[in-house]
Design a protein around this motif. Structure first.
Motif, PDB file in Angstrom:
ATOM      1  N   PRO A   5       0.824  -1.213   0.000  1.00 43.94           N
ATOM      2  CA  PRO A   5       0.000   0.000   0.000  1.00 43.94           C
ATOM      3  C   PRO A   5       0.854   1.258   0.000  1.00 43.94           C
ATOM      4  O   PRO A   5       1.974   1.280   0.516  1.00 43.94           O
ATOM      5  N   THR A   6       0.337   2.300  -0.614  1.00 38.49           N
ATOM      6  CA  THR A   6       0.909   3.641  -0.515  1.00 38.49           C
ATOM      7  C   THR A   6      -0.176   4.550   0.042  1.00 38.49           C
ATOM      8  O   THR A   6      -1.144   4.871  -0.654  1.00 38.49           O
ATOM      9  N   CYS A   7      -0.060   4.907   1.301  1.00 37.81           N
ATOM     10  CA  CYS A   7      -1.046   5.763   1.960  1.00 37.81           C
ATOM     11  C   CYS A   7      -0.550   7.206   1.906  1.00 37.81           C
ATOM     12  O   CYS A   7       0.587   7.483   2.289  1.00 37.81           O
ATOM     13  N   ALA A   8      -1.403   8.091   1.427  1.00 38.10           N
ATOM     14  CA  ALA A   8      -1.024   9.500   1.263  1.00 38.10           C
ATOM     15  C   ALA A   8      -2.083  10.387   1.899  1.00 38.10           C
ATOM     16  O   ALA A   8      -2.926  10.964   1.194  1.00 38.10           O
ATOM     17  N   PRO A   9      -2.105  10.502   3.226  1.00 33.15           N
ATOM     18  CA  PRO A   9      -3.115  11.341   3.887  1.00 33.15           C
ATOM     19  C   PRO A   9      -2.917  12.820   3.561  1.00 33.15           C
ATOM     20  O   PRO A   9      -1.796  13.261   3.296  1.00 33.15           O
ATOM     21  N   HIS A  10      -4.015  13.571   3.579  1.00 31.63           N
ATOM     22  CA  HIS A  10      -3.951  15.008   3.338  1.00 31.63           C
ATOM     23  C   HIS A  10      -3.239  15.691   4.496  1.00 31.63           C
ATOM     24  O   HIS A  10      -3.249  15.208   5.629  1.00 31.63           O
ATOM     25  N   HIS A  11      -2.614  16.850   4.208  1.00 30.90           N
ATOM     26  CA  HIS A  11      -1.827  17.499   5.260  1.00 30.90           C
ATOM     27  C   HIS A  11      -2.682  18.069   6.391  1.00 30.90           C
ATOM     28  O   HIS A  11      -2.142  18.497   7.416  1.00 30.90           O
ATOM     29  N   SER A  12      -4.006  18.053   6.227  1.00 31.50           N
ATOM     30  CA  SER A  12      -4.878  18.487   7.326  1.00 31.50           C
ATOM     31  C   SER A  12      -5.212  17.343   8.285  1.00 31.50           C
ATOM     32  O   SER A  12      -5.955  17.541   9.243  1.00 31.50           O
ATOM     33  N   ALA A  13      -4.670  16.146   8.046  1.00 30.86           N
ATOM     34  CA  ALA A  13      -4.972  14.985   8.894  1.00 30.86           C
ATOM     35  C   ALA A  13      -4.496  15.222  10.318  1.00 30.86           C
ATOM     36  O   ALA A  13      -3.418  15.759  10.557  1.00 30.86           O
ATOM     37  N   SER A  14      -5.303  14.785  11.271  1.00 30.21           N
ATOM     38  CA  SER A  14      -4.961  14.940  12.686  1.00 30.21           C
ATOM     39  C   SER A  14      -4.028  13.829  13.144  1.00 30.21           C
ATOM     40  O   SER A  14      -3.772  12.862  12.420  1.00 30.21           O
ATOM     41  N   ALA A  15      -3.558  13.959  14.374  1.00 30.63           N
ATOM     42  CA  ALA A  15      -2.696  12.919  14.941  1.00 30.63           C
ATOM     43  C   ALA A  15      -3.444  11.596  15.056  1.00 30.63           C
ATOM     44  O   ALA A  15      -2.883  10.522  14.816  1.00 30.63           O
ATOM     45  N   VAL A  16      -4.732  11.644  15.410  1.00 30.08           N
ATOM     46  CA  VAL A  16      -5.525  10.416  15.520  1.00 30.08           C
ATOM     47  C   VAL A  16      -5.682   9.756  14.154  1.00 30.08           C
ATOM     48  O   VAL A  16      -5.623   8.535  14.030  1.00 30.08           O
ATOM     49  N   ALA A  17      -5.883  10.562  13.107  1.00 32.97           N
ATOM     50  CA  ALA A  17      -6.010   9.990  11.766  1.00 32.97           C
ATOM     51  C   ALA A  17      -4.718   9.309  11.331  1.00 32.97           C
ATOM     52  O   ALA A  17      -4.744   8.303  10.625  1.00 32.97           O
ATOM     53  N   LEU A  18      -3.569   9.845  11.761  1.00 34.10           N
ATOM     54  CA  LEU A  18      -2.287   9.260  11.369  1.00 34.10           C
ATOM     55  C   LEU A  18      -1.946   8.012  12.167  1.00 34.10           C
ATOM     56  O   LEU A  18      -1.579   6.981  11.600  1.00 34.10           O
ATOM     57  N   VAL A  19      -2.026   8.096  13.494  1.00 30.38           N
ATOM     58  CA  VAL A  19      -1.550   6.987  14.326  1.00 30.38           C
ATOM     59  C   VAL A  19      -2.665   6.067  14.789  1.00 30.38           C
ATOM     60  O   VAL A  19      -2.404   4.970  15.283  1.00 30.38           O
ATOM     61  N   GLY A  20      -3.928   6.483  14.634  1.00 32.09           N
ATOM     62  CA  GLY A  20      -5.043   5.660  15.079  1.00 32.09           C
ATOM     63  C   GLY A  20      -5.603   6.162  16.396  1.00 32.09           C
ATOM     64  O   GLY A  20      -5.009   6.973  17.090  1.00 32.09           O
ATOM     65  N   GLY A  21      -6.774   5.660  16.734  1.00 32.91           N
ATOM     66  CA  GLY A  21      -7.415   6.068  17.980  1.00 32.91           C
ATOM     67  C   GLY A  21      -8.900   5.782  17.935  1.00 32.91           C
ATOM     68  O   GLY A  21      -9.366   4.955  17.154  1.00 32.91           O
ATOM     69  N   GLY A  22      -9.638   6.492  18.756  1.00 34.76           N
ATOM     70  CA  GLY A  22     -11.072   6.265  18.860  1.00 34.76           C
ATOM     71  C   GLY A  22     -11.390   5.258  19.933  1.00 34.76           C
ATOM     72  O   GLY A  22     -10.514   4.750  20.638  1.00 34.76           O
ATOM     73  N   SER A  23     -12.664   4.978  20.096  1.00 38.07           N
ATOM     74  CA  SER A  23     -13.106   4.005  21.083  1.00 38.07           C
ATOM     75  C   SER A  23     -14.246   3.175  20.485  1.00 38.07           C
ATOM     76  O   SER A  23     -15.336   3.702  20.227  1.00 38.07           O
ATOM     77  N   PRO A  24     -14.018   1.888  20.215  1.00 40.58           N
ATOM     78  CA  PRO A  24     -12.763   1.167  20.382  1.00 40.58           C
ATOM     79  C   PRO A  24     -11.719   1.647  19.379  1.00 40.58           C
ATOM     80  O   PRO A  24     -12.066   2.188  18.335  1.00 40.58           O
ATOM     81  N   PRO A  25     -10.425   1.435  19.682  1.00 43.50           N
ATOM     82  CA  PRO A  25      -9.362   1.960  18.817  1.00 43.50           C
ATOM     83  C   PRO A  25      -9.413   1.390  17.398  1.00 43.50           C
ATOM     84  O   PRO A  25      -9.670   0.215  17.194  1.00 43.50           O
ATOM     85  N   ARG A  26      -9.192   2.271  16.436  1.00 44.78           N
ATOM     86  CA  ARG A  26      -9.104   1.883  15.029  1.00 44.78           C
ATOM     87  C   ARG A  26      -7.708   2.209  14.511  1.00 44.78           C
ATOM     88  O   ARG A  26      -7.072   3.142  15.002  1.00 44.78           O
ATOM     89  N   PRO A  27      -7.217   1.475  13.507  1.00 44.53           N
ATOM     90  CA  PRO A  27      -5.885   1.763  12.965  1.00 44.53           C
ATOM     91  C   PRO A  27      -5.856   3.080  12.205  1.00 44.53           C
ATOM     92  O   PRO A  27      -6.849   3.480  11.584  1.00 44.53           O
TER      93      PRO A  27
END
Length: 510
Positions: free
Chosen positions: A276-298
């Motif tokens: 895979p080549t993942c290219a998130p937009h530069h407005s992505a948050s830290a949670v979008a990059l490293v994961g998070g939420g409840s329950p946690p998502r990648p």
């Protein structure tokens, strides 16, 4: 029988925890109660299950008090994956199917109001977790989800299209079967699709010999890259072709990568064994990059596992998001801790980042730059020293003139470059059992194999440029990779000199 137990699985990170769906029918005021730390979408299963049973011509016990418990009670449950086991539990508890015959099966699937089974996310992650835990069971899954789960070697997977297709398999002895559907209950053989990985060709890139060489070194040694250049110089084009330089994925790597994508609902069979080549937009948050939420998502770094994470316009990302990359770059894993639960996701990706040299982008390109030195320093200063320290290769991507762009022949294709990278990686594996980027501590001294003059040169460069210990070690790892590309057992001065060139500091940060 008024009590029935049906087995299923809940996803917590990449772990597939066992869940027992306990269904009890009792006399009393008619009610349908669902307990066991269920999320809203799980509680909505009451209406889906009721409609699915009635529209399928099956009896729903309206005059009973129905209690459904998802055990263990302290494990969070989400998604509609428990619709099918809840429906089967009600049918077994009311005597419409044989509860004893459900043993040895695990069920997951969302029900439509007509009784059709809809796919659920994480089917491949569930099957892979069962395989890793050496748990033998027969997974009953909807279409699309079943094909995912069957990718795991040795998996026992059955595809069911409708609730009635499942009910027909567990009817009591002597009962009349419901109307049959075509191809409703199919045992799938565990096998991987034969799609070939398809990447853009590096031959499309004209010129940029320095950047192409840096990407070859990065692919051969597993190193991270930062490309600096004006707009339109080809940084994004180079990054999108980087995954094609990496070795073909092994079955284990393909399963791990696909399991993370399945957990996020992004897996496609057409992308099997494709890095895979993942290219998130530069407005992505830290949670979008490293994961998070409840329950946690990648997050994006886990979705790029065994692939490439491309961060374009690197200084435009939020500072917190960039700093969150520091630990995964070193460890290859990300741990997301919450008050009730802790989840760990793999994140062994190769970072390819790109940025302009200044806010307007034209510094040093031959065009007029409107930025003041203070603006340039502030822009480049958005990247912290510790983060830059963890990026192995810093390479300049200059703008191409019209004559060079239009008249230059096509560049070298991906295939021969990939062959050189694979050969260099194999040399490293034979020597040390791991890639050069993964060398730690004393392994660097043992396998670095510096010639005497090369060691003197590296010590002199590190002292003059004020490198940290991490920077010095990273230069040595890059030099080791350059030597492997040259099929040299010893790291010579010329290899170290080339590696030092890639350890450039952004001009405004001098």
């Amino acid at each position: 029988m008024s009590l029935c137990l049906v087995q299923s699985r809940a996803l917590v990170g990449l772990e597939a925890a066992a869940v027992t769906v306990e269904v009890h029918l009792a006399n009393g005021l008619p009610n349908f109660m669902l307990v066991g730390l269920a999320d809203t979408e799980v509680k909505e299963a009451r209406e889906r299950v009721r409609s699915a049973l009635l529209n399928s011509g099956l009896a729903f016990p309206h005059n009973k008090r129905i209690t459904v418990n998802l055990a263990p009670a302290d494990l969070p449950k989400d998604s509609g994956r428990f619709d099918l086991p809840i429906a089967l539990g009600i049918l077994a508890a009311s005597g419409q199917i044989d509860a004893a015959r459900l043993a040895g099966h695990e069920f997951a699937g969302e029900l439509s109001l007509s009784g059709e089974l809809r796919p659920v996310r994480g089917a491949l992650a569930t099957s892979l977790a069962l395989h890793a835990g050496r748990i033998t069971t027969r997974l009953v899954l909807p279409p699309a989800s079943a094909e995912e789960a069957a990718l795991v070697p040795g998996a026992h997977v059955v595809r069911a299209r409708h609730l009635l297709d499942v009910v027909r398999q567990f009817l009591p002895e002597g009962s009349a079967a419901p109307e049959e559907g075509a191809d409703g209950w199919t045992r799938l053989a565990a096998s991987a699709p034969s799609f070939g990985a398809d990447y853009p060709d590096l031959a499309d890139v004209k010129g940029q010999a320095g950047a192409r060489r840096a990407l070859e070194i990065a692919a051969a040694g597993g190193h991270s890259v930062l490309m600096v250049g004006p707009p339109g110089s080809g940084k994004s084009m180079l990054a999108q072709r980087f995954a094609g330089l990496l070795p073909p994925m092994t079955v284990g790597e393909a399963l791990e990568s696909a399991a993370v994508a399945s957990l996020a609902g992004r897996f496609s069979l057409q992308h099997w064994a494709q890095r895979p080549t993942c290219a998130p937009h530069h407005s992505a948050s830290a949670v979008a990059l490293v994961g998070g939420g409840s329950p946690p998502r990648p997050g994006e770094i886990s979705l790029a596992h065994h692939g490439v994470l491309f961060l374009d316009e690197l200084p435009e990302f939020p500072r917190t998001a960039l700093e969150a990359l520091r630990e995964p770059l070193e460890t290859g894993r990300i741990t997301i801790a919450r008050a009730a639960r802790r989840s760990e996701f793999p994140a062994r990706f190769q970072l390819v980042a790109a940025m302009n040299p200044c806010p307007c982008g034209w510094l040093g390109s031959g065009r007029t730059c409107r930025c003041t030195p203070e603006q340039v320093a502030r822009y480049q200063g958005r990247l912290s020293g510790p983060l830059l320290d963890r990026i192995d290769l810093h390479v300049e991507v200059p703008a191409l003139g019209p004559a060079e762009l239009l008249d230059a022949p096509a560049g070298e294709a991906t295939r021969p470059v990939q062959a050189r990278c694979i050969a260099a990686r194999e040399r490293a594996m034979r020597r040390q059992g791991k890639g050069n980027h993964a060398l730690q501590g004393g392994e660097i001294d043992v396998h670095g194999a510096l010639a005497q003059h090369a060691g003197d040169f590296l010590r002199h460069a590190a002292a003059r440029l004020g490198w940290s210990a991490r920077s010095t070690h990273r230069v040595l790892k890059v030099a080791r990779t350059i030597a492997d590309l040259a099929d040299s057992a010893v790291v010579e001065v010329v290899h170290v000199a080339e590696a030092v060139q890639y350890r450039r500091v952004l001009p405004a940060l001098h």
